[in-house]
Design a protein around this motif. Sequence first.
Motif, PDB file in Angstrom:
ATOM      1  N   MET A  10      13.535  17.309 -11.097  1.00  0.00           N
ATOM      2  CA  MET A  10      13.893  15.921 -10.871  1.00  0.00           C
ATOM      3  C   MET A  10      12.746  14.987 -11.254  1.00  0.00           C
ATOM      4  O   MET A  10      11.581  15.360 -11.204  1.00  0.00           O
ATOM      5  CB  MET A  10      14.274  15.694  -9.411  1.00  0.00           C
ATOM      6  N   THR A  11      13.151  13.790 -11.660  1.00  0.00           N
ATOM      7  CA  THR A  11      12.172  12.736 -11.857  1.00  0.00           C
ATOM      8  C   THR A  11      12.124  11.966 -10.553  1.00  0.00           C
ATOM      9  O   THR A  11      13.159  11.529 -10.065  1.00  0.00           O
ATOM     10  CB  THR A  11      12.598  11.822 -13.015  1.00  0.00           C
ATOM     11  N   THR A  12      10.947  11.881  -9.982  1.00  0.00           N
ATOM     12  CA  THR A  12      10.835  11.214  -8.689  1.00  0.00           C
ATOM     13  C   THR A  12       9.533  10.410  -8.687  1.00  0.00           C
ATOM     14  O   THR A  12       9.017  10.062  -9.744  1.00  0.00           O
ATOM     15  CB  THR A  12      10.929  12.244  -7.538  1.00  0.00           C
ATOM     16  N   ARG A  13       9.015  10.106  -7.512  1.00  0.00           N
ATOM     17  CA  ARG A  13       7.760   9.361  -7.451  1.00  0.00           C
ATOM     18  C   ARG A  13       6.859   9.985  -6.404  1.00  0.00           C
ATOM     19  O   ARG A  13       7.350  10.553  -5.424  1.00  0.00           O
ATOM     20  CB  ARG A  13       8.028   7.884  -7.125  1.00  0.00           C
ATOM     21  N   ILE A  14       5.569   9.907  -6.634  1.00  0.00           N
ATOM     22  CA  ILE A  14       4.628  10.306  -5.595  1.00  0.00           C
ATOM     23  C   ILE A  14       4.041   9.023  -5.015  1.00  0.00           C
ATOM     24  O   ILE A  14       3.730   8.079  -5.751  1.00  0.00           O
ATOM     25  CB  ILE A  14       3.548  11.284  -6.121  1.00  0.00           C
ATOM     26  N   THR A  56      -3.746  -3.706   6.854  1.00  0.00           N
ATOM     27  CA  THR A  56      -2.860  -4.519   7.695  1.00  0.00           C
ATOM     28  C   THR A  56      -2.936  -5.988   7.279  1.00  0.00           C
ATOM     29  O   THR A  56      -1.905  -6.669   7.171  1.00  0.00           O
ATOM     30  CB  THR A  56      -3.254  -4.355   9.178  1.00  0.00           C
ATOM     31  N   ALA A  57      -4.159  -6.467   7.015  1.00  0.00           N
ATOM     32  CA  ALA A  57      -4.331  -7.866   6.605  1.00  0.00           C
ATOM     33  C   ALA A  57      -3.681  -8.108   5.243  1.00  0.00           C
ATOM     34  O   ALA A  57      -3.011  -9.125   5.023  1.00  0.00           O
ATOM     35  CB  ALA A  57      -5.817  -8.214   6.554  1.00  0.00           C
ATOM     36  N   GLU A  58      -3.843  -7.137   4.336  1.00  0.00           N
ATOM     37  CA  GLU A  58      -3.258  -7.289   2.992  1.00  0.00           C
ATOM     38  C   GLU A  58      -1.728  -7.279   3.035  1.00  0.00           C
ATOM     39  O   GLU A  58      -1.078  -7.967   2.255  1.00  0.00           O
ATOM     40  CB  GLU A  58      -3.749  -6.160   2.079  1.00  0.00           C
ATOM     41  N   ILE A  59      -1.159  -6.487   3.959  1.00  0.00           N
ATOM     42  CA  ILE A  59       0.300  -6.476   4.077  1.00  0.00           C
ATOM     43  C   ILE A  59       0.772  -7.829   4.577  1.00  0.00           C
ATOM     44  O   ILE A  59       1.764  -8.374   4.102  1.00  0.00           O
ATOM     45  CB  ILE A  59       0.760  -5.312   4.986  1.00  0.00           C
ATOM     46  N   GLU A  60       0.014  -8.398   5.504  1.00  0.00           N
ATOM     47  CA  GLU A  60       0.406  -9.697   6.045  1.00  0.00           C
ATOM     48  C   GLU A  60       0.341 -10.807   4.990  1.00  0.00           C
ATOM     49  O   GLU A  60       1.230 -11.650   4.943  1.00  0.00           O
ATOM     50  CB  GLU A  60      -0.479 -10.048   7.235  1.00  0.00           C
ATOM     51  N   ASP A  61      -0.711 -10.786   4.158  1.00  0.00           N
ATOM     52  CA  ASP A  61      -0.796 -11.879   3.167  1.00  0.00           C
ATOM     53  C   ASP A  61      -0.064 -11.550   1.860  1.00  0.00           C
ATOM     54  O   ASP A  61      -0.086 -12.322   0.901  1.00  0.00           O
ATOM     55  CB  ASP A  61      -2.258 -12.308   2.914  1.00  0.00           C
ATOM     56  N   GLY A  62       0.604 -10.385   1.845  1.00  0.00           N
ATOM     57  CA  GLY A  62       1.466 -10.071   0.695  1.00  0.00           C
ATOM     58  C   GLY A  62       0.733  -9.477  -0.495  1.00  0.00           C
ATOM     59  O   GLY A  62       1.335  -9.275  -1.553  1.00  0.00           O
ATOM     60  N   SER A  63      -0.550  -9.153  -0.344  1.00  0.00           N
ATOM     61  CA  SER A  63      -1.297  -8.653  -1.502  1.00  0.00           C
ATOM     62  C   SER A  63      -1.303  -7.122  -1.590  1.00  0.00           C
ATOM     63  O   SER A  63      -1.718  -6.555  -2.592  1.00  0.00           O
ATOM     64  CB  SER A  63      -2.735  -9.182  -1.473  1.00  0.00           C
ATOM     65  N   TYR A  64      -0.833  -6.441  -0.548  1.00  0.00           N
ATOM     66  CA  TYR A  64      -0.871  -4.970  -0.568  1.00  0.00           C
ATOM     67  C   TYR A  64       0.193  -4.403  -1.494  1.00  0.00           C
ATOM     68  O   TYR A  64       1.369  -4.750  -1.399  1.00  0.00           O
ATOM     69  CB  TYR A  64      -0.687  -4.397   0.839  1.00  0.00           C
ATOM     70  N   VAL A  65      -0.242  -3.531  -2.393  1.00  0.00           N
ATOM     71  CA  VAL A  65       0.692  -2.850  -3.295  1.00  0.00           C
ATOM     72  C   VAL A  65       0.569  -1.352  -3.038  1.00  0.00           C
ATOM     73  O   VAL A  65      -0.493  -0.767  -3.254  1.00  0.00           O
ATOM     74  CB  VAL A  65       0.350  -3.147  -4.770  1.00  0.00           C
ATOM     75  N   PRO A  66       1.638  -0.702  -2.557  1.00  0.00           N
ATOM     76  CA  PRO A  66       1.551   0.744  -2.318  1.00  0.00           C
ATOM     77  C   PRO A  66       1.283   1.476  -3.634  1.00  0.00           C
ATOM     78  O   PRO A  66       1.744   1.055  -4.688  1.00  0.00           O
ATOM     79  CB  PRO A  66       2.932   1.109  -1.771  1.00  0.00           C
ATOM     80  N   LYS A  67       0.539   2.552  -3.539  1.00  0.00           N
ATOM     81  CA  LYS A  67       0.234   3.342  -4.726  1.00  0.00           C
ATOM     82  C   LYS A  67       1.405   4.285  -4.989  1.00  0.00           C
ATOM     83  O   LYS A  67       1.664   5.202  -4.206  1.00  0.00           O
ATOM     84  CB  LYS A  67      -1.043   4.133  -4.459  1.00  0.00           C
ATOM     85  N   ALA A  80      -1.500  24.713  -8.781  1.00  0.00           N
ATOM     86  CA  ALA A  80      -1.635  23.940 -10.020  1.00  0.00           C
ATOM     87  C   ALA A  80      -0.617  22.802 -10.074  1.00  0.00           C
ATOM     88  O   ALA A  80      -0.933  21.688 -10.493  1.00  0.00           O
ATOM     89  CB  ALA A  80      -1.463  24.862 -11.219  1.00  0.00           C
ATOM     90  N   THR A  81       0.633  23.100  -9.647  1.00  0.00           N
ATOM     91  CA  THR A  81       1.671  22.061  -9.677  1.00  0.00           C
ATOM     92  C   THR A  81       1.295  20.912  -8.747  1.00  0.00           C
ATOM     93  O   THR A  81       1.423  19.745  -9.113  1.00  0.00           O
ATOM     94  CB  THR A  81       3.047  22.657  -9.274  1.00  0.00           C
ATOM     95  N   ASN A  82       0.820  21.254  -7.556  1.00  0.00           N
ATOM     96  CA  ASN A  82       0.415  20.204  -6.610  1.00  0.00           C
ATOM     97  C   ASN A  82      -0.754  19.391  -7.157  1.00  0.00           C
ATOM     98  O   ASN A  82      -0.781  18.167  -7.016  1.00  0.00           O
ATOM     99  CB  ASN A  82       0.023  20.819  -5.264  1.00  0.00           C
ATOM    100  N   ALA A  83      -1.715  20.091  -7.760  1.00  0.00           N
ATOM    101  CA  ALA A  83      -2.892  19.397  -8.282  1.00  0.00           C
ATOM    102  C   ALA A  83      -2.470  18.375  -9.332  1.00  0.00           C
ATOM    103  O   ALA A  83      -2.963  17.242  -9.353  1.00  0.00           O
ATOM    104  CB  ALA A  83      -3.860  20.412  -8.882  1.00  0.00           C
ATOM    105  N   LYS A  84      -1.522  18.757 -10.146  1.00  0.00           N
ATOM    106  CA  LYS A  84      -1.051  17.851 -11.196  1.00  0.00           C
ATOM    107  C   LYS A  84      -0.344  16.630 -10.592  1.00  0.00           C
ATOM    108  O   LYS A  84      -0.521  15.497 -11.043  1.00  0.00           O
ATOM    109  CB  LYS A  84      -0.089  18.618 -12.116  1.00  0.00           C
ATOM    110  N   LEU A  85       0.448  16.898  -9.550  1.00  0.00           N
ATOM    111  CA  LEU A  85       1.137  15.790  -8.872  1.00  0.00           C
ATOM    112  C   LEU A  85       0.126  14.785  -8.315  1.00  0.00           C
ATOM    113  O   LEU A  85       0.280  13.575  -8.451  1.00  0.00           O
ATOM    114  CB  LEU A  85       1.995  16.322  -7.709  1.00  0.00           C
ATOM    115  N   MET A  86      -0.915  15.326  -7.674  1.00  0.00           N
ATOM    116  CA  MET A  86      -1.889  14.450  -7.010  1.00  0.00           C
ATOM    117  C   MET A  86      -2.782  13.738  -8.028  1.00  0.00           C
ATOM    118  O   MET A  86      -3.219  12.628  -7.781  1.00  0.00           O
ATOM    119  CB  MET A  86      -2.715  15.252  -6.004  1.00  0.00           C
ATOM    120  N   GLU A  87      -3.000  14.402  -9.158  1.00  0.00           N
ATOM    121  CA  GLU A  87      -3.788  13.765 -10.228  1.00  0.00           C
ATOM    122  C   GLU A  87      -3.131  12.470 -10.679  1.00  0.00           C
ATOM    123  O   GLU A  87      -3.810  11.492 -10.992  1.00  0.00           O
ATOM    124  CB  GLU A  87      -3.862  14.711 -11.433  1.00  0.00           C
ATOM    125  N   ALA A  88      -1.814  12.490 -10.731  1.00  0.00           N
ATOM    126  CA  ALA A  88      -1.092  11.295 -11.178  1.00  0.00           C
ATOM    127  C   ALA A  88      -1.515  10.074 -10.368  1.00  0.00           C
ATOM    128  O   ALA A  88      -1.576   8.958 -10.884  1.00  0.00           O
ATOM    129  CB  ALA A  88       0.408  11.527 -11.056  1.00  0.00           C
TER     130      ALA A  88
END
Lengths: 291, 324
Positions: A86-90, A251-262, A279-287
């Motif tokens: 599947m194509t998903t997101r980390i 918390t402050a960044e979420i309040e002022d709207g500047s927080y962007v989740p990775k 190896a598969t996990n390492a590749k996922l986390m590298e992203a």
Amino acid sequence: MKTRYSFGGDEHVYVEIDEEMSLDAFFKSMAMSNAVRDAKIDGITEICPANASFQVKFNPDIIAPDDIMNKVKSLEAAANMAEKKMTTRIVEIPVFYQDPWTHETQMRFRERHQDPTGTDLDYAAKINGFKNAEEFIEAHHSQPWFVSMVGFVSGLPFLFQLVEREKQLQVPKYLSPRTDTPKLTVGHGGCFACIYSVRGAGGYQMFGITPMPIYDPEAKVKYLQDFMVFFKPGDIVKWKPINQAEYDQITAEIEDGSYVPKIVEVNFDLDAWNKDKVATNAKLMEALHDA
Amino acid sequence: MTLKIIKHGLSTSIQDLGRPGYFHLGIPMSGAMDRFALRTANMLVGNDEGAACLEAVFLGPEIEFEQDTCIAVTGGEMPIKIDGIVQETWSSFKVKKGQILSFGFLLKGARIYIAFAGGIDTPLDLGSRSTYPIGALGGINGRAIIAGDTIPLGDQSRAKSGLSIPPELRRLPNKPADLRVLPGLYWHRITEQTQDQFFMDDWKVAPEADRMGVRFKGGTEFNFVDREPPFGAGSDPSNIVDGCYSYGSIQVPAGKEPIILHRDAVSGGGYFTIGAVISADMDYIGQLQPHTPVKFIKVNMEQALEARKERQDMLTKIRTVLDE
């Protein structure tokens, strides 16, 4: 794996892919529930995938129970053949382990716990064979997790760690559920982690808290303005340990709207993962590093 | 057009026919626990059957009308008063600006439905005005009503009054209440003896009863079929790997006290379920008072569908009667 079909009253079909939790069972459950959705069967009102099972709600005035049951059953063979890719997101979720709020709540409900003398993390570390809470925390965040179900209440994700069965962290639920859990507590019950999307009752052990809201009916949090629920089944999560200062900063960044989740788009291939988990996990986390 | 809430009773919330479609995210359908009562209350005042009403449990609210309108109250039996004068239940009538609606003590059932001409016109959340407090959806800012709230009403142009539901078409559970159950889901987890005993026992509604679920006690503790706990399920014989719950499904944590999930159900969890109450009997559950004796009656799918049809025929009859 042996699939079991049942009616839940006169409005639900319940399909248990396996009694046990495994990624194979989750993938098959997802493939089958997707196939049911794609089949666009008249009379189906809800399709709810879960960890190793799924449920279809139907209107028996539109489709007869036996007909819907047969249609769902007929989709199993194709689901068995479906590619386990599947194509998903980390997503990186910051976690303040051993925070003061879940600690206060643990102490308030100590008499409902298996080990009233320590903390939830001490207990989890002990029964999983770790030297101390710090070692347990390391195991908790060093490998990614898979969102295998969203539910219980408003947008709450259940997560299953991407490690072999012998390395799964297993902790029983509280002896008797608490009447209170802080919002955004990172919890654990059985082999599943969860994030409490809202404040409320709960029986999972409490390990920490994230500053990142995952449910927002008021659409105040910037990254939740398109839809109030953050998680969907198939998302991959990497916990990132943070301290109090970082917690306050986010918390402050979420309040002022500047927080962007990775968040990064990734491909997940179950066969490749089964062949080489590390190896598969390492590749996922590298992203995430490149994000 | 507004209503002013003077007293909110015990727990009074705005409900319509709910918000299906989000259970896969843990957001239940919510909506009236007794959908039959909500539909009929709306029909009586000329509303669409799914318009938003007030659902009050055990204790009625006190409300001042800030405009003329029409109202009807259905569901449980609770004397209705306008400026202290008793009015007919299951009937629509006009009220004037400045008049006060209040209620006497509950005589039968558990929940009343108050419909207002034009329907309650609070903002929609995910397509519904139903209050789901856990998720802060619907209602007034995601909560039940409280004294001091002002509630807007919709367009009055189709208002009806002077209508009444014939007594034989009003519906409340009998005592002891019979709840029909279709066995299934994890029914195989309990022994044959427990399967029989469950339907023979006299159960009672426990005080822990709310919109999420109703608990029962007084029956025999369950015996489980032996097993090795499946990986991820938990060690108690009543545990499963967390799965979805059906509306009306009956879970029995630790094999002790059955809980029937209702309109504000949690969408899933780690307890086994023995089947579900049939759709035709879900409304009855909303009218059960604590300590009410209950018998569970075993039915098959054919009987469940027959009962469903009977319920629908009753609504059709009411529609015809009111249109005449």
